[in-house]
Design a protein around this motif. Sequence first.
Motif, short mmCIF file in Angstrom:
data_model
loop_
_atom_site.label_atom_id
_atom_site.label_comp_id
_atom_site.label_asym_id
_atom_site.label_seq_id
_atom_site.Cartn_x
_atom_site.Cartn_y
_atom_site.Cartn_z
N VAL A 1 45.58 50.38 32.25
CA VAL A 1 44.81 49.68 32.72
C VAL A 1 46.24 49.01 34.22
O VAL A 1 46.01 48.83 35.54
CB VAL A 1 44.50 48.14 32.09
N VAL A 2 47.36 49.33 33.89
CA VAL A 2 48.67 48.54 34.32
C VAL A 2 48.66 49.65 35.70
O VAL A 2 48.81 49.26 36.83
CB VAL A 2 49.95 49.04 33.54
N TYR A 3 48.43 50.90 35.52
CA TYR A 3 47.92 51.92 36.56
C TYR A 3 47.37 51.70 37.28
O TYR A 3 47.44 51.51 39.31
CB TYR A 3 47.77 53.22 35.89
N VAL B 1 47.28 46.67 43.01
CA VAL B 1 46.25 45.88 44.13
C VAL B 1 47.61 44.46 45.04
O VAL B 1 47.88 43.88 44.04
CB VAL B 1 45.93 44.82 42.50
N ASN B 2 47.00 43.98 45.72
CA ASN B 2 47.49 42.58 46.97
C ASN B 2 46.60 41.21 46.39
O ASN B 2 46.12 41.32 46.95
CB ASN B 2 47.29 43.40 48.45
N TRP B 3 47.06 40.61 45.25
CA TRP B 3 46.92 39.82 44.84
C TRP B 3 46.82 38.77 45.93
O TRP B 3 45.82 37.51 45.75
CB TRP B 3 47.30 39.38 43.35
N LEU B 4 47.64 38.71 46.72
CA LEU B 4 47.75 37.87 47.86
C LEU B 4 46.85 37.64 49.06
O LEU B 4 47.05 36.67 49.93
CB LEU B 4 49.33 37.74 47.69
N GLY B 5 46.53 39.04 49.38
CA GLY B 5 46.20 38.97 50.42
C GLY B 5 44.19 39.66 51.16
O GLY B 5 44.39 40.00 49.77
N VAL C 1 39.36 42.49 39.76
CA VAL C 1 39.11 42.90 38.64
C VAL C 1 37.74 42.49 38.31
O VAL C 1 36.52 43.16 36.73
CB VAL C 1 39.47 40.89 38.40
N ILE C 2 36.31 42.48 39.14
CA ILE C 2 34.84 42.36 39.21
C ILE C 2 34.49 43.88 38.62
O ILE C 2 33.91 44.03 37.23
CB ILE C 2 34.00 42.16 40.15
#
Length: 129
Positions: free
Chosen positions: A75-77, A82-86, A94-95
């Motif tokens: 999961v960490v890998y 992932v660009n959480w802000l853009g 996540v889906i």
Amino acid sequence: MQASPPATRQETVRFAFNSSLPIFFGYVILGTGYGLYMHNLGFGFWFPTIMAAATPDFVTGLGRFLPAAIMGMLVVYCYRNVNWLGGTHGLPEVIAGVVTVIVHLWKHSLFLTLIVGTLCYMLLINFIF
């Protein structure tokens, strides 16, 4: 480099035998070395067989928590870049992760879980996001 496998059954058996011969001799050499080592330590010929039949408690204990630890590392890998802000804010990841967990809890099939999770992610990034 070896030639391609022949067509007749006899040629195929000969090809397979010749291809597996180095592996066979590797096992013979390793087994002989191990047998001599155990003999020099004073063990009988039956001891390695009995050792192989019983699983040590340490290995059994590792089997209880390693799958969860490996899943956590996976999961960490998977979420590390992932660009959480853009862009899509990580929604496809996540889906797909949630769908993967749901399918695994529902069917308890590793193969089905991997296929459905990967397919869900590919469909999301190619057609929706």
